[in-house]
Motif scaffolding. Structure first.
Motif, short mmCIF file in Angstrom:
data_model
loop_
_atom_site.label_atom_id
_atom_site.label_comp_id
_atom_site.label_asym_id
_atom_site.label_seq_id
_atom_site.Cartn_x
_atom_site.Cartn_y
_atom_site.Cartn_z
N GLN A 1 1.09 -1.20 0.15
CA GLN A 1 0.29 -0.30 -0.06
C GLN A 1 1.15 1.14 0.17
O GLN A 1 1.88 1.84 0.68
N GLY A 2 0.65 2.37 -0.79
CA GLY A 2 0.89 3.16 -0.38
C GLY A 2 2.07 3.55 -0.98
O GLY A 2 2.28 4.97 -2.01
N HIS A 3 2.52 2.89 -1.57
CA HIS A 3 4.12 2.75 -3.38
C HIS A 3 3.13 2.46 -4.35
O HIS A 3 2.22 1.60 -4.55
N SER A 4 3.61 3.50 -5.60
CA SER A 4 3.97 1.98 -7.25
C SER A 4 4.71 1.38 -7.17
O SER A 4 6.20 1.45 -6.61
N ALA A 5 3.94 0.78 -8.11
CA ALA A 5 5.10 -0.37 -8.99
C ALA A 5 6.61 -0.35 -9.33
O ALA A 5 7.48 -0.26 -8.89
N GLY A 6 6.15 1.40 -9.89
CA GLY A 6 8.02 1.71 -10.56
C GLY A 6 8.27 1.85 -9.47
O GLY A 6 10.24 2.29 -9.65
N GLU A 7 8.24 1.69 -7.74
CA GLU A 7 9.41 1.92 -6.86
C GLU A 7 10.37 0.67 -6.63
O GLU A 7 9.98 0.57 -5.09
N ILE A 8 9.36 -0.94 -6.58
CA ILE A 8 9.44 -1.69 -6.45
C ILE A 8 11.17 -2.78 -7.51
O ILE A 8 10.39 -2.85 -8.24
N ALA A 9 11.89 -2.77 -6.47
CA ALA A 9 12.68 -3.29 -7.56
C ALA A 9 12.22 -5.04 -7.09
O ALA A 9 11.80 -5.80 -6.06
N VAL A 10 12.90 -5.32 -8.33
CA VAL A 10 12.67 -7.35 -8.50
C VAL A 10 13.98 -7.89 -8.88
O VAL A 10 14.99 -7.26 -9.27
N ALA A 11 14.53 -9.30 -8.34
CA ALA A 11 15.52 -9.87 -8.57
C ALA A 11 15.07 -11.08 -8.92
O ALA A 11 13.96 -11.76 -7.79
N SER A 12 16.02 -11.81 -8.89
CA SER A 12 15.41 -13.22 -8.90
C SER A 12 16.84 -14.35 -9.64
O SER A 12 17.62 -13.81 -10.02
N THR A 13 16.88 -15.30 -9.22
CA THR A 13 17.86 -15.65 -9.52
C THR A 13 17.39 -18.01 -9.64
O THR A 13 16.49 -18.52 -8.77
N GLY A 14 18.33 -18.73 -10.48
CA GLY A 14 17.97 -19.88 -10.66
C GLY A 14 17.61 -19.90 -11.45
O GLY A 14 18.98 -19.58 -12.49
N LEU A 15 17.51 -21.17 -12.31
CA LEU A 15 17.83 -22.03 -13.57
C LEU A 15 17.09 -20.69 -15.02
O LEU A 15 16.30 -20.03 -14.77
#
Lengths: 384, 384
Positions: free
Chosen positions: A98-112
């Motif tokens: 809440q109160g945040h936009s997707a544009g402020e959310i960093a995403v990181a993934s790891t694996g195959l």
């Protein structure tokens, strides 16, 4: 320790079901402010995973309010669907927090690489992680981002009243242009995005960028530094940068110490180079020489393989002026036979190679691992 | 076969006692004329063994009357004494063969780096080899230059009334800028030094230079082409060059097929590249990716590792336009998931990787090997 060592951050690590074995696989790190400044450094691999492409855009704004990290799948080479999945991940986190936009959310993934993420598990996992957020959740977050890591990796440093904390994952595909790894650093120091960026680039250049476990550069490397400003203290840039470097160096050493199948940590110091670039080029060439890596595994001080690796570089040197020490015994002097190689004691995990180019005053340290049958076994069955 | 397939050559292979196990370790190849034209290509490693430095000078004269080759020691990184030893080897051969000067005698050595050769065994060995010279001695010469090779390597090609024969050794430290290997090619065609040089450079560029077993470039690589003119036939340059290329290609494939510890030969073809240099750079990057080499060993069609290797290059391509086939199954299309990876049959020794850069019309083939526990074992105990 970890990302909640600094004030103003909460974190969680949970099992969303992305990993079939039920191990933790989703981490959430939230910056509760008051500041939400951030900086990031990403893989220089031109084949970049969807979350890297996404987070690079997010970081351009200089603000990050939360980071979603998953293990169990790299979301790399997954086409438009992969990018949509990352976007949906950020949207879901923004909605839940809440109160945040997707544009402020960093995403990181790891694996195959090359597998779509199970979004039917990942998205509910974000709700579960948000419900588990805690100011003591840093350890659990560090555990949830492990892949082939045998231990989770955290570090902390700081100054009077302020702290820099961090977590890292990485065990294979460890090479420059950022080791295959996800790293989140947090601080409660009151630093703006430009100050964070300067400190982070300076730190990664001489820490993570000088780890070369197996010469393989990842599609997913991500290092983020988030500042909450919650301490209310604004340290000198130099002091702050040094703390960031200390945490990065600590985590980089932990990555090497836990590298897949490795039995030796090799510290390669190139000295008396004409330029720092020369020192780094020579260090990397030594670090990537499979025959030398095998010799070190066999506790064989095979300096000829060091020279043959140096000889493939463009660095300034004269072949008959090269000196090489292994664990401080100068087994090669003037490009030829030096002290007795039987004097070299290689029983311990850490092996120190010093390459003296006799061409200047610059130096650099590269960390590498040996090449072992265990590395082969682990990586010949990774995706099956 | 071997170096005595062409008229005008005699050869021998004997045990001089350089190898402690008593195996053959000294070869002698003599050009009996009437012509003694020669060309040579040497390692591009800047740390060059003494025999390479010597033979480069010899080849500048465009004439070689004999080649002395030894296994059991590379005479690399051995300082002024090592160079004196090579010089003494050439002097001894000139003396024993009579009528030749040391300046026409090429020398090649292979074995451990950083050890002086036992000249008290090598010099008498030259006398012994000279006494054993025979027009049928090519096979014995090929056997005497083996190090960790499990088989000796010879090849032959030619045209109407003329022949190109050759022998090679090489099993480890196999990488571009010439694989770690010694190769002597002979021909009875009536070709001058310039014609030999053109044919040899053209042939090595697309054969030996595109073998990359383990990314490690030797200090001793040497490829020599000697012409006796004994057939009295002067073939067209194009036809002659094609025969030289055929022999080089055959020997290069034998090197890969006998690479230390390898269980797979990997043929990497890069197609639709903007330039040939791009194709070679991408091919080499794939060939040197340890994680991919492990995956191939595990018969795992892990195309994600191919893409991550391509991504480290400077070649022209768009990540979302890349296609990759493994054994003709296009497992990656448009930079993302393609055909079912379970369709890939990897049971056989030869594995074919095709990387389509979708950026032009140029192509190149690089040959590599997988990375195995046997490679680690063999190379962790090589010098001890």
């Amino acid at each position: 320790m970890s990302v909640t060592a600094a004030q103003g951050f909460s974190a969680a690590g949970i099992a969303a079901g992305i990993k079939e074995n039920g191990n933790p696989d989703l981490a959430l790190v939230v910056n509760n402010g008051p500041r939400r400044a951030a900086a990031g450094v990403f893989t220089s691999n031109r084949v970049k995973a969807a979350p890297v492409l996404w987070s690079e855009q997010v970081l351009k704004g200089g603000e990050v309010s939360a980071v979603v990290l998953n293990s169990g799948g790299a979301n790399a080479c997954t086409g438009p669907q992969g990018f949509q999945d990352t976007h949906a991940t950020a949207e879901k986190a923004a909605e839940v927090l809440q109160g945040h936009s997707a544009g402020e959310i960093a995403v990181a993934s790891t694996g195959l690489i090359g597998i779509l993420l199970p979004m039917d598990k990942l998205l509910p996992g974000i709700e579960k992680a948000a419900a588990a957020l805690s100011e003591h959740g840093g350890e659990k977050a560090a555990i949830a981002i492990k892949t082939t890591d045998t231990v989770h990796k955290t570090a902390v440093a700081g100054g009077e009243g302020w702290t820099v904390g961090g977590m890292a994952k990485g065990a294979g595909m460890l090479a420059p242009g950022l080791a295959t790894m996800l790293v989140v650093l947090t601080t409660d120091a009151d630093i703006d995005a430009a100050g964070l960026d300067a400190a982070l680039r300076d730190a990664t250049r001489t820490t993570f960028d000088r780890v070369d476990s197996d010469g393989c550069m990842s599609t997913n490397d991500t290092v983020l530094l988030l500042a909450s400003g919650a301490s209310g203290i604004a340290p000198e840039q130099k002091e702050f940068a040094e703390a960031v470097r200390t945490v990065c160096d600590d985590l980089a050493r932990q990555l090497i110490g836990d590298a897949e199948g490795a039995s030796k940590d090799i510290r390669i110091e190139v000295v008396n180079a004409a330029t720092e670039d020369d020192a780094v080029e020579v260090g990397r060439s030594i670090a990537r020489n499979n025959l030398l890596k095998c010799a070190i595994h066999g506790e064989d001080p095979n300096w000829g393989r060091v020279l043959s690796a140096i000889g493939t570089t463009k660095a300034a040197f004269e072949p008959d002026a090269l000196n090489v020490a292994i664990n401080d015994v100068w087994v090669c002097r003037g490009g030829s036979v030096g002290e007795d190689r039987d004097l070299v004691d290689m029983r311990f995990r850490e092996v120190r190679i010093t390459a003296d180019l006799a061409a200047g005053t610059e130096s650099a340290v590269i960390w590498a691992n040996d090449l072992t049958a265990d590395y082969v076994h682990e990586n010949s069955a990774y995706s099956s």
